[in-house]
Enzyme design. Structure first.
Site, PDB file in Angstrom:
ATOM      1  N   SER A 150     -26.021   4.748 -18.742  1.00 30.70           N
ATOM      2  CA  SER A 150     -25.747   3.967 -17.528  1.00 30.70           C
ATOM      3  C   SER A 150     -27.059   3.407 -16.989  1.00 30.70           C
ATOM      4  O   SER A 150     -27.977   4.170 -16.682  1.00 30.70           O
ATOM      5  CB  SER A 150     -25.093   4.846 -16.454  1.00 30.70           C
ATOM      6  OG  SER A 150     -25.174   4.181 -15.203  1.00 30.70           O
TER       7      SER A 150
ATOM      8  N   SER B 204     -12.402   0.011  -6.552  1.00 30.36           N
ATOM      9  CA  SER B 204     -12.011   0.485  -7.872  1.00 30.36           C
ATOM     10  C   SER B 204     -13.040   0.216  -8.965  1.00 30.36           C
ATOM     11  O   SER B 204     -12.744  -0.373 -10.006  1.00 30.36           O
ATOM     12  CB  SER B 204     -10.650  -0.098  -8.266  1.00 30.36           C
ATOM     13  OG  SER B 204     -10.044   0.798  -9.141  1.00 30.36           O
TER      14      SER B 204
ATOM     15  N   ALA C 144     -16.091   2.679  -2.661  1.00 28.32           N
ATOM     16  CA  ALA C 144     -15.778   1.873  -1.473  1.00 28.32           C
ATOM     17  C   ALA C 144     -14.317   1.444  -1.460  1.00 28.32           C
ATOM     18  O   ALA C 144     -13.872   0.776  -0.537  1.00 28.32           O
ATOM     19  CB  ALA C 144     -16.678   0.645  -1.418  1.00 28.32           C
TER      20      ALA C 144
ATOM     21  N   GLU D 122       0.839  -1.212   0.000  1.00 24.27           N
ATOM     22  CA  GLU D 122       0.000   0.000   0.000  1.00 24.27           C
ATOM     23  C   GLU D 122       0.866   1.251   0.000  1.00 24.27           C
ATOM     24  O   GLU D 122       1.856   1.330   0.729  1.00 24.27           O
ATOM     25  CB  GLU D 122      -0.901  -0.009   1.236  1.00 24.27           C
ATOM     26  CG  GLU D 122      -2.256   0.596   0.981  1.00 24.27           C
ATOM     27  CD  GLU D 122      -3.061  -0.215  -0.024  1.00 24.27           C
ATOM     28  OE1 GLU D 122      -3.184   0.268  -1.172  1.00 24.27           O
ATOM     29  OE2 GLU D 122      -3.557  -1.297   0.306  1.00 24.27           O
ATOM     30  N   HIS D 123       0.480   2.210  -0.828  1.00 18.85           N
ATOM     31  CA  HIS D 123       1.245   3.457  -0.990  1.00 18.85           C
ATOM     32  C   HIS D 123       2.671   3.154  -1.459  1.00 18.85           C
ATOM     33  O   HIS D 123       3.614   3.853  -1.085  1.00 18.85           O
ATOM     34  CB  HIS D 123       1.246   4.284   0.311  1.00 18.85           C
ATOM     35  CG  HIS D 123      -0.066   4.979   0.561  1.00 18.85           C
ATOM     36  ND1 HIS D 123      -0.410   6.157  -0.049  1.00 18.85           N
ATOM     37  CD2 HIS D 123      -1.113   4.633   1.335  1.00 18.85           C
ATOM     38  CE1 HIS D 123      -1.620   6.523   0.367  1.00 18.85           C
ATOM     39  NE2 HIS D 123      -2.067   5.616   1.197  1.00 18.85           N
ATOM     40  N   THR D 124       2.823   2.118  -2.235  1.00 17.10           N
ATOM     41  CA  THR D 124       4.117   1.790  -2.840  1.00 17.10           C
ATOM     42  C   THR D 124       4.120   2.054  -4.339  1.00 17.10           C
ATOM     43  O   THR D 124       5.190   2.158  -4.943  1.00 17.10           O
ATOM     44  CB  THR D 124       4.466   0.303  -2.624  1.00 17.10           C
ATOM     45  OG1 THR D 124       3.318  -0.472  -2.998  1.00 17.10           O
ATOM     46  CG2 THR D 124       4.835   0.006  -1.190  1.00 17.10           C
TER      47      THR D 124
ATOM     48  N   ASP E 114      -4.797  -0.271 -10.411  1.00 11.40           N
ATOM     49  CA  ASP E 114      -6.205  -0.646 -10.547  1.00 11.40           C
ATOM     50  C   ASP E 114      -6.540  -1.105 -11.966  1.00 11.40           C
ATOM     51  O   ASP E 114      -7.223  -2.102 -12.173  1.00 11.40           O
ATOM     52  CB  ASP E 114      -7.108   0.537 -10.176  1.00 11.40           C
ATOM     53  CG  ASP E 114      -6.889   0.986  -8.744  1.00 11.40           C
ATOM     54  OD1 ASP E 114      -6.166   0.294  -8.003  1.00 11.40           O
ATOM     55  OD2 ASP E 114      -7.443   2.046  -8.375  1.00 11.40           O
TER      56      ASP E 114
HETATM   57  P1  ADP Z   1     -13.860   3.691  -6.747  1.00 16.51           P
HETATM   58  O1  ADP Z   1     -13.078   3.562  -8.007  1.00 16.51           O
HETATM   59  O2  ADP Z   1     -13.032   3.516  -5.526  1.00 16.51           O
HETATM   60  O3  ADP Z   1     -15.073   2.810  -6.706  1.00 16.51           O
HETATM   61  P2  ADP Z   1     -14.217   6.356  -7.742  1.00 16.51           P
HETATM   62  O4  ADP Z   1     -14.725   7.594  -7.113  1.00 16.51           O
HETATM   63  O5  ADP Z   1     -12.850   6.356  -8.309  1.00 16.51           O
HETATM   64  O6  ADP Z   1     -14.413   5.195  -6.664  1.00 16.51           O
HETATM   65  O7  ADP Z   1     -15.189   5.941  -8.944  1.00 16.51           O
HETATM   66  C1  ADP Z   1     -16.579   5.875  -8.740  1.00 16.51           C
HETATM   67  C2  ADP Z   1     -17.298   6.466  -9.947  1.00 16.51           C
HETATM   68  O8  ADP Z   1     -17.191   5.563 -11.075  1.00 16.51           O
HETATM   69  C3  ADP Z   1     -18.781   6.627  -9.742  1.00 16.51           C
HETATM   70  O9  ADP Z   1     -19.071   7.837  -9.061  1.00 16.51           O
HETATM   71  C4  ADP Z   1     -19.280   6.645 -11.182  1.00 16.51           C
HETATM   72  O10 ADP Z   1     -19.086   7.896 -11.772  1.00 16.51           O
HETATM   73  C5  ADP Z   1     -18.363   5.632 -11.844  1.00 16.51           C
HETATM   74  N1  ADP Z   1     -19.027   4.322 -11.834  1.00 16.51           N
HETATM   75  C6  ADP Z   1     -18.785   3.282 -11.021  1.00 16.51           C
HETATM   76  N2  ADP Z   1     -19.638   2.257 -11.254  1.00 16.51           N
HETATM   77  C7  ADP Z   1     -20.445   2.685 -12.259  1.00 16.51           C
HETATM   78  C8  ADP Z   1     -21.560   2.114 -12.955  1.00 16.51           C
HETATM   79  N3  ADP Z   1     -22.016   0.887 -12.637  1.00 16.51           N
HETATM   80  N4  ADP Z   1     -22.145   2.846 -13.927  1.00 16.51           N
HETATM   81  C9  ADP Z   1     -21.680   4.078 -14.231  1.00 16.51           C
HETATM   82  N5  ADP Z   1     -20.660   4.664 -13.607  1.00 16.51           N
HETATM   83  C10 ADP Z   1     -20.052   3.996 -12.628  1.00 16.51           C
HETATM   84 MG    MG Z   2     -11.468   4.818  -8.543  1.00 14.84          MG
END
Ligand code: ADP
Ligand code: MG
Length: 389
Positions: A71, A130, A127, A37-39, A176
């Site tokens: 979406s 990714s 969460a 982590e953080h590497t 990721d």
């Molecule tokens: P993480 O990558 O940790 O889940 P992020 O903030 O980087 O969080 O990315 C989340 C964003 O990705 C959401 O706010 C949305 O814009 C997009 N996203 C994630 N899942 C979906 C989905 N099923 N449909 C459309 N956009 C999505």
């Molecule tokens: Mg993300």
């Protein structure tokens, strides 16, 4: 492999929002980082695993040069002409991930025409699993197949990362998108963030990888993340003055960090000690996985957490509590925070038979002590992106 009901829902939604049936459907998974982590931004080692939660992207060619994005989960249609400069969509933020992909594909001269696209996912957004990389890489996988672009696995990862950095505006590392593109069922991936060399690390089927979301609302993550990056760069600059071949903390030993404590000052030297020791832990964990020594992997995960808590200072009390509660469950090998920190998730490893006890003991205690509702995701190691229909 993908639940046919999810495919059917996507095909129906595609027809409903965009007309007609899709030509093909691709998927890409979310991920959890087991250790390292953080590497990544110090050219170091990480060990992510693709998980059994993913984003599905359905596409169909159009012959009028229009691009229409839908979406299923967030709603709305985002449309533009593929010949125009790709602009940000101010009203549909989710659309900027696929738009970013189209933008970077155009910068490399990929021969893409108009198309309709609909996506849906079950990677929880925000969460720390990714979902954004899953959206990017699934979109690239779908367009690669639709327009026969011939992209290689790591082209897809690099393009996804570029979409997020250059278009969405998040300064992410390569981890990721690399695991979303290159994950393999039954395996974690050891990734050398300097060379992008990958090594498959077997994860036996009897091992449960359990992610628990603290449900902490994060604040100021971006600025604290940037502080840590700056501290790592400051220590790299110190070592590079006497050894010009030092390009990142990857090139520094623990002995050098200890010897430089006075020069670096207490804070920067602790940051460096985390990164350098964490790289060693990833390499040791890889060997332990291969030897089937899961107790050792668990100890390394706990040591990683302690280093992130005491030296890198990116945990919060809720992450520390979840790790403490996890380690108190009989049979759990180890646990640590995963992701950037300041909230987000922990990852714990345990025999599959221990998961019920973990949920029964950790969830109510965490809830009672924090007033927060934790979310538990039991993950299995899954394949990276592919065309599924
Ligand atoms: P993480 O990558 O940790 O889940 P992020 O903030 O980087 O969080 O990315 C989340 C964003 O990705 C959401 O706010 C949305 O814009 C997009 N996203 C994630 N899942 C979906 C989905 N099923 N449909 C459309 N956009 C999505
Ligand atoms: Mg993300």
């Amino acid at each position: 492999m993908v639940d046919p009901r999810r495919l059917a829902v996507l095909v129906d939604a595609f027809a409903g929002a965009l007309g007609q049936q899709p030509d093909l459907i691709a998927r890409a998974p979310g991920r959890v980082n087991l250790i390292g982590e953080h590497t990544d931004y110090s050219d170091g080692f990480v060990m992510p695993m693709a998980i059994n939660r993913d984003v599905l992207v359905a596409v169909r060619r159009r012959d009028d040069g229009q691009v229409r994005l839908h979406s299923v989960d967030y709603g709305g249609v985002s449309a533009f002409d593929v010949g125009d400069r790709v602009a940000h969509d101010g009203s549909l933020p989710w659309a900027n991930y696929p738009r970013g992909v189209i933008h970077v594909l155009k910068t490399i001269g990929a021969a893409i025409g108009g198309f309709d696209l609909a996506l849906t996912g079950n990677v929880p957004a925000g969460a720390g699993l990714s979902s954004s990389a899953a959206v990017e890489v699934a979109t690239i996988e779908a367009l690669d197949a639709l327009f026969s672009l011939g992209l290689k696995t790591f082209d897809k990862a690099r393009l996804g990362q570029r979409a997020e950095r250059e278009f969405v505006g998040v300064a992410c590392g390569i981890m990721d998108q690399a695991i979303a593109a290159a994950g393999r069922a039954g395996h974690a991936l050891m990734l050398d963030c300097r060379t992008l060399e990958t090594t498959l690390v077997p994860v036996e089927s009897g091992l449960a990888v359990v992610v628990t979301d603290t449900s902490v609302v994060r604040g100021l993550v971006g600025s604290k993340y940037n502080d840590r990056r700056a501290e790592c760069e400051a220590s790299t600059a110190h070592f590079a003055r006497s050894r010009p071949e030092v390009a990142a903390l990857r090139d520094v030993t623990l002995g050098e960090v200890e010897a430089a404590t006075g020069a670096l000052g207490p804070v920067v030297s602790r940051r460096a000690r985390h990164v350098v020791s964490e790289n060693e832990r990833v390499l040791t964990a890889e060997a332990a996985f291969r030897a089937g020594d899961l107790a050792e992997v668990g100890r390394l995960m706990v040591a990683s957490h302690e280093s992130l808590r005491d030296d890198f200072e990116v945990t919060v009390p809720e992450l520390d509590l979840l790790v403490e509660l996890a380690c108190a469950v009989d049979g759990v090998y180890g646990a640590r925070m995963t992701g950037a920190g300041f909230g987000g998730c922990t990852v714990a490893i345990m025999p599959v038979g221990v998961v019920d006890a973990y949920v029964a003991e950790v969830v109510p205690t965490y809830r009672a002590r924090t007033g927060l509702e934790p979310r538990v995701f039991t993950c299995t190691a899954s394949d990276g992106a592919s065309v599924v229909g």
